[in-house]
Design a protein around this motif. Structure first.
Motif, PDB file in Angstrom:
ATOM      1  N   GLU A 296      40.058  42.547  30.123  1.00 26.52           N
ATOM      2  CA  GLU A 296      38.922  41.623  30.009  1.00 26.52           C
ATOM      3  C   GLU A 296      38.412  41.630  28.556  1.00 26.52           C
ATOM      4  OE1 GLU A 296      35.369  42.748  32.087  1.00 26.52           O
ATOM      5  OE2 GLU A 296      34.383  40.850  31.612  1.00 26.52           O
ATOM      6  N   CYS A 298      35.546  41.012  27.304  1.00 23.53           N
ATOM      7  CA  CYS A 298      34.265  41.727  27.137  1.00 23.53           C
ATOM      8  C   CYS A 298      34.508  43.225  26.935  1.00 23.53           C
ATOM      9  CB  CYS A 298      33.375  41.530  28.355  1.00 23.53           C
ATOM     10  SG  CYS A 298      32.827  39.835  28.586  1.00 23.53           S
ATOM     11  N   TYR A 344      40.021  35.181  29.097  1.00 20.07           N
ATOM     12  CA  TYR A 344      39.296  36.158  29.915  1.00 20.07           C
ATOM     13  C   TYR A 344      40.178  37.407  30.032  1.00 20.07           C
ATOM     14  CZ  TYR A 344      36.410  37.483  34.078  1.00 20.07           C
ATOM     15  OH  TYR A 344      35.586  38.090  34.980  1.00 20.07           O
ATOM     16  N   CYS A 362      32.251  35.498  31.388  1.00 22.32           N
ATOM     17  CA  CYS A 362      31.425  36.161  30.385  1.00 22.32           C
ATOM     18  C   CYS A 362      32.092  36.275  29.022  1.00 22.32           C
ATOM     19  CB  CYS A 362      31.133  37.564  30.905  1.00 22.32           C
ATOM     20  SG  CYS A 362      32.545  38.308  31.790  1.00 22.32           S
ATOM     21  N   CYS A 363      33.452  36.324  29.017  1.00 22.82           N
ATOM     22  CA  CYS A 363      34.181  36.633  27.782  1.00 22.82           C
ATOM     23  C   CYS A 363      34.046  35.522  26.749  1.00 22.82           C
ATOM     24  CB  CYS A 363      35.650  36.867  28.085  1.00 22.82           C
ATOM     25  SG  CYS A 363      35.913  38.171  29.295  1.00 22.82           S
TER      26      CYS A 363
HETATM   27 ZN   LIG Z   1      34.038  39.127  30.269  1.00 20.41          ZN
END
Ligand SMILES: [Zn+2]
Length: 610
Positions: A296, A298, A344, A362-363
């Protein structure tokens, strides 16, 4: 704006404001693309949508605007782009207008407050607005930040009548308690003790019966997969806050716990490209499948931040080594080459999942933060002088700790070429150290100052320091021998090899297999050694020339069962490409190449047909 509280633990390396370091090689092009094709292009109305009309389209929609403010502020400081500054001022002002009377600045409706990702969004708003104030000097958001922080302090705590923050969000409370990082920063900015008290409450909450037991587990079990539910992004976010707390307060147990986490991740839980986690969790030792929601972005960015924090605090080159590795492989591999989109899960094989909006994950707002941070640590200073952590063409204008101005320029095509020419220009002749990092993968290097060879002695911090009286125009020539390396797979990659070249992890890309209809499944590596693979770099063909130094790498391969034409076992030549650029045109790629092992009776193809 200067902090009111001086940290107890002084930084070993002084990270730089991004205006002091301008890079224009490969790394610099990726930084520029992040600003020009991503950060300045995002629509403010989309960033603010969930705040203007609650709730947003996703339960975590509130995080994007704070993450954008953080990344875009750093990018604006780096480039000075007035269009981006204009957008920053607008978004900061409009975001504050969405704050409710009690200080609430999330995207949830009243009855859903303090669930799932609500504290989390406040975290990112504080990070974004504190960064904005620090670099622009515009303090208009300060009252809004104070009211947000006060609301959190008044809502959560272990006194009677207050809510348990562990219950206020996802992943054994690691999502909401990662608000530690901006609250420590806000305490330093304002000097108000109640914010430090709240940080101490978060550390207690981690260890309460329903908490994730972050510090105690890392001190005793020394394994990140045993912390909370093992969720990597939230855990690393908490650890980044813990290191900020350590800097401020000086509790050595926290640094020890974080160093245990780092050791554990590097030894047992890191992919070859610098990715960590699959299905967003840390798993058992060496449980690193190539495809299973791997890497991921993030997590890639919070891992980068974790290494940057440790580098700043300890001054040790081993953290810069990890930074270079994760940046030029996994982070650049997750960024679309032109900077416009992000992936992602960016896995060890498959297709790059680039998308350009803010929907779905979110990424999309994390990746740009990782890129925007690079100028802060590429070249730094320390008590001895100047430290070069990343090699890229460009200019750094740095103040030494005694105030002497030094300009360092670098001219290189690294990582295409191992020659790095640097010019040192102090404002006046001055004795100090220039520290360079000889990467662990580099078997042979040489260093010359004004043409004369210098003996490389690695210091306790892992850098080679050249200490002398520097004067205007002094020339430093560092040569890092770039060589291919072959990593023989183990655990889940038995019977496979990965090829690296200097700092770059290479990958096979279906677009570069030599015949238009050949698939990855039709090709295996010709052997498990550099000699058998015969790795030969060459300039990238036009369609793959993502920067002037872009290269591809010719290797010996063997046709597999389903190759059709040529026959199985026939030799082939294919070209590999850096993981950072692999799959850029939408074609499948793979890092781990199956080996074709011949048995006495003919070909036994390991790994079977794809
Ligand atoms: Zn993320």
């Amino acid at each position: 704006m200067p902090d009111k509280v001086t940290p107890v633990v002084p930084d070993r390396q002084d990270f730089q404001t991004p205006d002091r370091v301008r890079l224009n090689g490969w790394v610099g092009m990726r930084i520029e693309a992040n600003e020009a094709n991503r950060l300045v292009k995002l629509d403010p109305a989309r960033l603010l949508e969930g705040y203007r009309k609650r709730p947003g389209r996703q339960s975590w929609d509130g995080e994007h605007v704070g993450k954008w403010l953080h990344a875009a502020t750093l990018a604006w400081v780096n480039t000075g782009d007035p269009a981006l500054r204009h957008k920053l001022d607008y978004v900061a002002a409009e975001l504050i207008k969405c704050q409710l009377d009690d200080g609430y600045l999330g995207t949830y409706v009243a009855k859903e407050r303090w669930t799932e990702w609500d504290v989390w969004a406040h975290k990112y708003n504080l990070i974004g607005l504190v960064t904005y104030m620090r670099y622009t000097g515009n303090m208009e958001p300060l009252p809004a930040c104070r009211r947000m922080a006060d609301l959190l302090c008044n809502t959560f705590g272990d006194e009677p009548g207050k809510r348990d923050i562990i219950k206020a969000g996802q992943h054994v409370g690691m999502a909401p308690t990662s608000v530690l990082e901006p609250l420590v920063l806000f305490y330093r900015l304002t000097g108000e003790p109640r914010y430090l008290d709240f940080c101490k409450y978060i550390l207690r909450a981690w260890e309460q019966p329903n908490g994730p037991k972050i510090i105690s587990t890392l001190l005793k079990a020394r394994r990140v997969d045993k912390v909370g539910n093992g969720k990597a992004y939230e855990m690393l976010s908490c650890l980044n806050g813990a290191l900020e707390y350590y800097r401020t307060v000086g509790d050595p147990q926290i640094l020890a716990a974080c160093l245990n986490a780092w050791e554990d991740i590097v030894r047992h839980r890191l992919y070859i490209t610098g990715a960590a986690s699959y299905a967003e969790l840390f798993h058992d030792d060496f449980d690193l499948p190539n495809v299973a929601s791997v890497g991921e972005t993030c997590v890639t960015v919070t891992w980068l931040q974790f290494n940057a924090q440790l580098l700043r605090l300890t001054g040790e080159a081993r953290f810069a080594e990890q930074l270079e590795h994760v940046i030029v492989n996994q982070l650049f591999g997750a960024q679309r080459c032109d900077g416009s989109g992000w992936g992602y899960y960016v896995q060890m094989e498959g297709k790059k999942p680039y998308s350009s909006d803010l929907d779905g994950h979110c990424c999309l707002s994390s990746g740009p933060r990782g890129i925007a941070l690079i100028p802060t640590f590429a070249v730094t200073t320390d008590a001895d002088g100047v430290v070069v952590n990343l090699y890229d063409s460009g200019t750094a204008k740095l103040p030494l700790r005694d105030g002497t101005a030094v300009t360092l320029t670098a001219d290189t095509r690294y990582p295409s070429d191992g020659q790095i020419r640097m010019t040192v220009n102090p404002a006046e002749p001055k004795t100090f150290a220039l520290k360079v990092r000889i990467p662990a993968w580099c078997g042979s290097s040489s260093l010359r100052v004004n043409g004369k060879p210098v003996t490389e002695v690695t210091g306790a911090d892992g850098y080679v320091a050249v200490t002398r009286e520097w004067k205007q125009g002094d020339q430093v020539e560092l040569r890092l021998q770039l060589e291919p390396r072959v990593v023989v797979g183990d655990h889940k990659n038995q019977g496979k090899v990965a090829v690296l070249y200097g700092p770059l992890v290479l990958a096979a890309d279906e677009a570069l297999l030599g015949a238009t209809n050949r698939t990855l499944g039709a090709v295996s590596a010709a052997g498990a050694s550099v000699g058998m693979l015969g790795v030969k770099p060459e300039p990238a063909p036009a369609a793959f020339k993502t920067w002037p130094g872009a290269r591809v790498f010719r290797v010996n391969a063997i046709a597999r069962t389903r190759a059709g034409d040529p026959k199985p076992g026939a030799p082939l030549e294919v070209r590999l490409i850096p993981f950072a650029d692999a799959g850029a045109s939408g074609t499948p790629y793979e890092v781990w190449l199956p080996l074709n092992l011949a048995s006495s009776s003919g070909n036994i193809l390991l790994n079977g047909p794809h």
